[in-house]
Design a protein around this motif. Sequence first.
Motif, mmCIF file in Angstrom:
data_model
loop_
_atom_site.group_PDB
_atom_site.id
_atom_site.type_symbol
_atom_site.label_atom_id
_atom_site.label_comp_id
_atom_site.label_asym_id
_atom_site.label_seq_id
_atom_site.Cartn_x
_atom_site.Cartn_y
_atom_site.Cartn_z
ATOM 1 N N UNK A 157 -16.092 33.198 5.802
ATOM 2 C CA UNK A 157 -15.121 34.278 6.170
ATOM 3 C C UNK A 157 -13.989 34.077 6.077
ATOM 4 N N UNK A 158 -13.410 34.938 5.151
ATOM 5 C CA UNK A 158 -11.800 35.088 4.520
ATOM 6 C C UNK A 158 -11.468 36.428 4.893
ATOM 7 N N UNK A 159 -10.073 36.308 4.724
ATOM 8 C CA UNK A 159 -9.120 37.634 4.496
ATOM 9 C C UNK A 159 -8.178 37.247 3.583
ATOM 10 N N UNK A 160 -8.019 38.174 2.522
ATOM 11 C CA UNK A 160 -6.877 37.885 1.373
ATOM 12 C C UNK A 160 -5.583 37.606 2.135
ATOM 13 N N UNK A 161 -5.288 38.157 3.159
ATOM 14 C CA UNK A 161 -4.040 38.332 3.611
ATOM 15 C C UNK A 161 -3.762 37.097 4.618
ATOM 16 N N UNK A 162 -4.732 36.148 4.908
ATOM 17 C CA UNK A 162 -4.669 35.146 5.723
ATOM 18 C C UNK A 162 -3.903 33.944 4.985
ATOM 19 N N UNK A 163 -2.887 33.575 5.297
ATOM 20 C CA UNK A 163 -2.249 32.380 4.873
ATOM 21 C C UNK A 163 -3.256 31.085 4.951
ATOM 22 N N UNK A 164 -3.922 31.064 6.043
ATOM 23 C CA UNK A 164 -4.639 29.733 6.256
ATOM 24 C C UNK A 164 -5.973 29.962 5.272
ATOM 25 N N UNK A 165 -6.668 30.994 4.905
ATOM 26 C CA UNK A 165 -7.730 31.184 3.844
ATOM 27 C C UNK A 165 -6.915 30.889 2.646
ATOM 28 N N UNK A 166 -5.855 31.120 2.415
ATOM 29 C CA UNK A 166 -5.080 30.902 0.914
ATOM 30 C C UNK A 166 -5.067 29.274 0.605
ATOM 31 N N UNK A 167 -4.536 28.588 2.083
ATOM 32 C CA UNK A 167 -4.518 27.267 1.920
ATOM 33 C C UNK A 167 -5.868 26.530 1.762
ATOM 34 N N UNK A 168 -6.989 26.881 2.446
ATOM 35 C CA UNK A 168 -7.998 26.061 2.407
ATOM 36 C C UNK A 168 -8.979 26.471 1.254
ATOM 37 N N UNK A 169 -8.996 27.582 0.733
ATOM 38 C CA UNK A 169 -9.483 27.989 -0.534
ATOM 39 C C UNK A 169 -9.881 27.064 -1.692
ATOM 40 N N UNK A 170 -8.835 26.205 -2.198
ATOM 41 C CA UNK A 170 -9.250 25.364 -3.132
ATOM 42 C C UNK A 170 -10.135 24.235 -2.408
ATOM 43 N N UNK A 171 -9.885 23.928 -1.371
ATOM 44 C CA UNK A 171 -10.891 22.841 -0.696
ATOM 45 C C UNK A 171 -12.447 23.508 -0.801
ATOM 46 N N UNK A 172 -12.500 24.617 -0.132
ATOM 47 C CA UNK A 172 -14.032 25.244 -0.230
ATOM 48 C C UNK A 172 -14.282 25.272 -1.451
ATOM 49 N N UNK A 173 -13.651 25.829 -2.519
ATOM 50 C CA UNK A 173 -14.135 25.733 -3.782
ATOM 51 C C UNK A 173 -14.782 24.353 -4.570
ATOM 52 N N UNK A 174 -13.920 23.203 -4.107
ATOM 53 C CA UNK A 174 -14.163 21.953 -4.326
ATOM 54 C C UNK A 174 -15.500 21.278 -3.854
ATOM 55 N N UNK A 182 -8.933 21.456 14.046
ATOM 56 C CA UNK A 182 -7.546 21.007 13.982
ATOM 57 C C UNK A 182 -6.898 20.722 12.694
ATOM 58 N N UNK A 183 -7.769 20.969 11.445
ATOM 59 C CA UNK A 183 -7.125 20.778 10.183
ATOM 60 C C UNK A 183 -8.157 21.387 9.081
ATOM 61 N N UNK A 184 -7.487 21.695 7.971
ATOM 62 C CA UNK A 184 -8.393 22.008 7.059
ATOM 63 C C UNK A 184 -9.496 21.206 6.521
ATOM 64 N N UNK A 185 -9.027 20.036 6.271
ATOM 65 C CA UNK A 185 -10.021 18.989 5.770
ATOM 66 C C UNK A 185 -11.050 18.760 6.923
ATOM 67 N N UNK A 186 -10.644 18.515 8.125
ATOM 68 C CA UNK A 186 -11.747 18.481 9.419
ATOM 69 C C UNK A 186 -12.417 19.523 9.122
ATOM 70 N N UNK A 187 -12.254 20.765 8.945
ATOM 71 C CA UNK A 187 -13.261 21.994 8.771
ATOM 72 C C UNK A 187 -14.135 21.683 7.752
ATOM 73 N N UNK A 188 -13.669 21.234 6.776
ATOM 74 C CA UNK A 188 -14.527 21.195 5.570
ATOM 75 C C UNK A 188 -15.613 19.911 5.741
ATOM 76 N N UNK A 189 -14.898 18.934 6.559
ATOM 77 C CA UNK A 189 -15.853 17.475 6.801
ATOM 78 C C UNK A 189 -17.018 18.009 7.961
#
Length: 210
Positions: A55-72, A192-199
């Motif tokens: 779930x994302x929004x293009x206007x969300x800066x956090x979505x922009x930051x995590x997107x490359x991690x999600x793609x990988x 509490x982190x982008x990396x933690x979310x992916x993990x």
Amino acid sequence: MSLKKLFLRTFAVIAIGSGVLLAPAAQAQASKGQYVTVEPAQPSDTAGKIEVLEFFAYTCPHCSAIEPMVEAWAKTLPANVVLKPVPVAFNASMADLQKLYYSLESLNRLDLHGEVFKAIHGEHKRIYDAKAITDWVAAKGVDRKAFEDVFNSFGVKSKIMRADELAKAYNIEGTPSIAVGGKYVTSPTMTNSYEGTIAQAQKLVEMVNK
């Protein structure tokens, strides 16, 4: 300030003309654990596959930051797991950006998905309404007429209706959020982190896949 506090205080506020676009922060209760359980569990829209919904929004800066991690991460998922981005609209002003994602998908131009984040958050382009979006897409080499036809099509409207249904069913009140197997949701507010979310999402995939 911790990342968790930053998420809880951030509303991803972006002015659009005389209006304001708001993406609400996740509820504080989400911070009690690394994920929440979805009740009732939701069925998969992809037969025979475990769905991971981003779930994302293009206007969300956090979505922009995590997107490359999600793609990988998506490239490492097993064959019986499918990742599906779901654009979220917290108000009517965000609907055109939902239409943008599904139009790119329909035209097989999701190579521009990451470029949208870059344009909004890196280049500070105001591509929030239909005209600005169409002008930007055309400048990227997409046929204007073909894009407009898809952008305003019944098929795209139907996909947006389903996206709205999913956001409601999963009780999504902030982005980014990742749902796994119709049973669990995690997000940076919880981990509490982008990396933690992916993990954590990876752990949930493994739980569902047992």
